[in-house]
Structure formats: C-alpha cells, structure tokens
Design a protein around this motif. Structure first.
Motif, PDB file in Angstrom:
ATOM      1  N   ILE A 136      12.968 -31.573  59.890  1.00  0.00           N
ATOM      2  CA  ILE A 136      12.232 -32.306  58.853  1.00  0.00           C
ATOM      3  C   ILE A 136      11.126 -33.136  59.499  1.00  0.00           C
ATOM      4  CG2 ILE A 136      12.400 -34.212  57.197  1.00  0.00           C
ATOM      5  CD1 ILE A 136      15.205 -33.167  56.483  1.00  0.00           C
ATOM      6  N   SER A 137      11.451 -33.809  60.595  1.00  0.00           N
ATOM      7  CA  SER A 137      10.504 -34.694  61.253  1.00  0.00           C
ATOM      8  C   SER A 137       9.329 -33.925  61.863  1.00  0.00           C
ATOM      9  CB  SER A 137      11.218 -35.510  62.343  1.00  0.00           C
ATOM     10  OG  SER A 137      10.362 -36.485  62.893  1.00  0.00           O
ATOM     11  N   VAL A 138       9.611 -32.866  62.631  1.00  0.00           N
ATOM     12  CA  VAL A 138       8.526 -32.151  63.316  1.00  0.00           C
ATOM     13  C   VAL A 138       7.660 -31.348  62.349  1.00  0.00           C
ATOM     14  CG1 VAL A 138       9.736 -32.049  65.533  1.00  0.00           C
ATOM     15  CG2 VAL A 138      10.026 -30.168  63.902  1.00  0.00           C
ATOM     16  N   THR A 139       8.250 -30.850  61.264  1.00  0.00           N
ATOM     17  CA  THR A 139       7.428 -30.117  60.288  1.00  0.00           C
ATOM     18  C   THR A 139       6.548 -31.075  59.477  1.00  0.00           C
ATOM     19  OG1 THR A 139       9.315 -30.070  58.746  1.00  0.00           O
ATOM     20  CG2 THR A 139       8.948 -28.116  60.100  1.00  0.00           C
ATOM     21  N   ASN A 140       7.019 -32.307  59.270  1.00  0.00           N
ATOM     22  CA  ASN A 140       6.169 -33.313  58.638  1.00  0.00           C
ATOM     23  C   ASN A 140       4.943 -33.610  59.507  1.00  0.00           C
ATOM     24  OD1 ASN A 140       7.578 -33.722  56.269  1.00  0.00           O
ATOM     25  ND2 ASN A 140       8.813 -35.402  57.072  1.00  0.00           N
ATOM     26  N   VAL A 192      -1.288 -23.129  64.081  1.00  0.00           N
ATOM     27  CA  VAL A 192      -0.886 -24.431  64.626  1.00  0.00           C
ATOM     28  C   VAL A 192       0.636 -24.431  64.739  1.00  0.00           C
ATOM     29  CG1 VAL A 192      -0.994 -26.933  64.378  1.00  0.00           C
ATOM     30  CG2 VAL A 192      -2.877 -25.519  63.516  1.00  0.00           C
ATOM     31  N   LEU A 193       1.140 -24.237  65.955  1.00  0.00           N
ATOM     32  CA  LEU A 193       2.577 -24.207  66.211  1.00  0.00           C
ATOM     33  C   LEU A 193       3.020 -25.558  66.763  1.00  0.00           C
ATOM     34  CD1 LEU A 193       1.285 -21.181  66.889  1.00  0.00           C
ATOM     35  CD2 LEU A 193       3.659 -20.696  67.480  1.00  0.00           C
ATOM     36  N   HIS A 194       4.320 -25.715  66.946  1.00  0.00           N
ATOM     37  CA  HIS A 194       4.823 -27.002  67.437  1.00  0.00           C
ATOM     38  C   HIS A 194       6.171 -26.829  68.116  1.00  0.00           C
ATOM     39  CE1 HIS A 194       7.784 -27.237  64.123  1.00  0.00           C
ATOM     40  NE2 HIS A 194       6.831 -26.686  63.390  1.00  0.00           N
ATOM     41  N   GLY A 195       6.524 -27.803  68.947  1.00  0.00           N
ATOM     42  CA  GLY A 195       7.873 -27.849  69.488  1.00  0.00           C
ATOM     43  C   GLY A 195       8.856 -27.940  68.342  1.00  0.00           C
ATOM     44  N   ASP A 196       9.985 -27.243  68.457  1.00  0.00           N
ATOM     45  CA  ASP A 196      10.859 -27.109  67.292  1.00  0.00           C
ATOM     46  C   ASP A 196      12.324 -27.025  67.704  1.00  0.00           C
ATOM     47  OD1 ASP A 196      11.437 -26.839  64.610  1.00  0.00           O
ATOM     48  OD2 ASP A 196      10.582 -24.844  64.370  1.00  0.00           O
TER      49      ASP A 196
END
Length: 339
Positions: A136-140, A192-196
């Motif tokens: 929830i936090s990283v996707t926000n 745009v990717l992110h650590g997950d």
C-alpha cells in the motif's frame, strides 16, 4: 564487451524491442522523500527531478509551455490543471526512451522492517499484514511520482513488479515478465517501476529493491547509460557526514567483478569504501547500489551516481557526459575497465 542488441529478448516469452533504450534512471528514495519523516515526499526535489527528466527526454522542452497529463485534482487545489482542449492543436512530441525506477525512502521501509517482510514466512501473521501494508505504501508513492512526471508532460505509466509478475527465489529474481515494459516503450510511454514486496518461491515473500530491478532491466534492455539519483554527490570513501570524506570520481570494474578507484589517486584509500545503512532500510543502502552498478558496468554500460535536483544530475541525465569526466562535474562514474 558484449555487443548491444535491442531486437528480441527472451524473458518470460518473446519480447520485441525496436527502440534503443537511452537511459534507465533510479530515483533514490532518500532523494525524493524525507527519509526520517514517515511517508513524506520531498516535493521540491521531486518537482526539480521531474523537470530535469522532461528536459532530458524531450528535445526542445526546456522552453515553452508544458502540457501536463495529470487530469485529476491535486490535493489542496480546486481545479484540474489541464483540460482536453489544451491538446487539440498540440502535435505529438516524441521523447527518448527512458525507464524510471524509484526507491521507497520513507514509504515502505518502515512497514517492511517492522514486520520482517524481507525475511519471509507466511506462518507469521505480522509478515502477511506487513506485506500488505508495505505494498500500500510503495504503490502510493509510485502514484505520486507518476503524477509528478505527468504534470511535466512525461507520458509516465506506473508498473508495480508484484502486479507485473516479478518474483524471487531466496531473494534472487526468479521471474520477471518484461513484455509489459517493452510494450510500453514501443508505445512511447515511460515505465515507472519501484522497489516492491514480492512473492518468493522459498521464503514466501521478500523485498525486491529498485537497485536489483535496474540491474535486471539493464542486462536485458541494454540502455546507453544508467543514472542513479541520490541524496549525496556520489560514492564516498566513507559516509559523507564524516570529516575528511572524499568523493570518488571514477571507479573501474574488471571482468572478474573486482573494482578499483581510478580518480582520485590516493595511496591510503586502498580501494575500501565504508557505508552506513539506515536502521529501517531493508534493501542494503549505498553498498547495494555500488554492487548493482558494478554488475551493470561489466556489461559495458556507464553508470553515473549523482545528487538529485542539481545541475550535475541534469548533465548526467542528458547524456552530456561521454568520454573523460569533466573536472567541473561532481558525481561518481562507474565504468567497465576495458583492456
């Protein structure tokens, strides 16, 4: 050096990429968030970074009106900044193929470290709850970064590794479907990717860092260069907060993976780099960045580690730094040590 190819990539199926990837950018979590303030974005830095990316991707965009692509209301504002009518007479603007990957900073790390998500184990209720909370936090954060880029006219599309089928086995990437990334690039979009938080075949779950994601993308998509945007000028011989710390300007990586400091030449440096990792950082901090950058450099791809939202960052993103590093550029180049 292995010949660069962007034709057909085998990774979870056949992937056709006809556009050469110009740059993969890592937005460090500490550079775009206030790392000691839970889930707080560094708005000024993010806005400047987004502007720098626009100038680097889109030719001639440093002047003139920017047509933003975020058509939703921004918090605290009564109106949408742009409307459909603004685009009626606006020609399609081609941008250089970039991929953006961002860290979590003050988003996600707290949830992951407190619940032990990086250690795995569905048998512990706290881990499962922490997995959900971390995502929830990283996707926000991902949404806010996509919106910031979109407001600069960058056609950015958020892509969560978990949702795109990335998984690990004992924290090493086991599966990564790059077809969605490839299709987005072919369509003129900026992934745009992110650590997950992801599923792990042995541990049940773990944390997949943005630095590891970039290394994997670079190996398969072969960009012209890679830029790590951080909260410090580059790699130092010790934590930059310590007295007499020295910025390492250039590091060469050998075929066997070993590396040596090229600039500056210091006899007492002995190729040793001391780093610190924040207590809540589950991804390894600067040492992970150096290790992953070395893997990328071995492919013959230059890696620039530089402070975000500075003129030095803009020069690196723009591809200006080729050949010998100019004396007035502050950052760290990690390159392959050609024979």
């Amino acid at each position: 050096m292995e010949e660069k190819s962007n034709k057909t990539l085998q990774q979870s199926g056949s992937i056709h990429v006809t556009k050469s990837i110009r740059c993969i950018v890592k937005l460090g979590g500490a550079a775009i968030t206030c790392k000691n303030e839970l889930e707080t974005i560094n708005e000024e830095n993010l806005k400047t970074v987004s502007s720098h990316l626009r100038q680097s991707m889109i030719a001639g965009s440093s002047s003139g009106r920017v047509l933003g692509m975020d058509w939703s209301k921004k918090s605290g504002e009564s109106d949408i900044s742009y409307t459909v009518d603004d685009f009626e007479d606006h020609s399609v603007v081609e941008s250089s193929p970039f991929i953006v990957v961002h860290g979590a900073g003050s988003f996600g790390h707290f949830q992951a470290s407190k619940s032990g998500v990086h250690k795995g184990g569905w048998n512990r209720p706290l881990v499962k709850a922490g997995f959900v909370a971390t995502r929830i936090s990283v996707t926000n954060l991902n949404l806010e970064i996509v919106r910031a880029l979109a407001r600069e006219g960058i056609p950015s599309i958020g892509m969560s590794p978990f949702a795109c089928g990335w998984s690990t086995c004992e924290r090493n990437i086991a599966s990564a479907d790059l077809s969605v990334v490839a299709k987005a690039i072919e369509s003129g979009l900026v992934p745009v990717l992110h650590g997950d938080a992801v599923l792990d075949n042995r541990l049940d779950c773990t944390i997949l860092s943005g630095d590891v994601i970039i290394s994997h993308l670079a190996a398969h998509l072969r960009p012209d260069y890679v830029v790590f945007l951080t909260d410090v000028l580059g790699v130092y011989d010790r934590p930059p907060s310590e007295p007499n710390s020295i910025l390492l300007r250039e590091i060469a990586v050998a075929e066997d993976g070993s590396w040596s400091i090229v600039r500056p030449t210091l006899q007492d440096l002995n190729n040793q780099v001391k780093t610190t990792v924040a207590a809540h950082d589950t991804t390894g901090g600067m040492m992970t960045k150096i290790a992953e950058a070395a893997v990328i450099a071995k492919l013959g791809i230059n890696v620039y580690i530089v402070k975000a939202a500075t003129s030095h960052a803009l020069r690196a993103l723009s591809g200006e730094l080729k050949g010998d590093i100019p004396d007035d550029w502050l950052g760290t180049l990690i390159r392959f040590a050609s024979k």
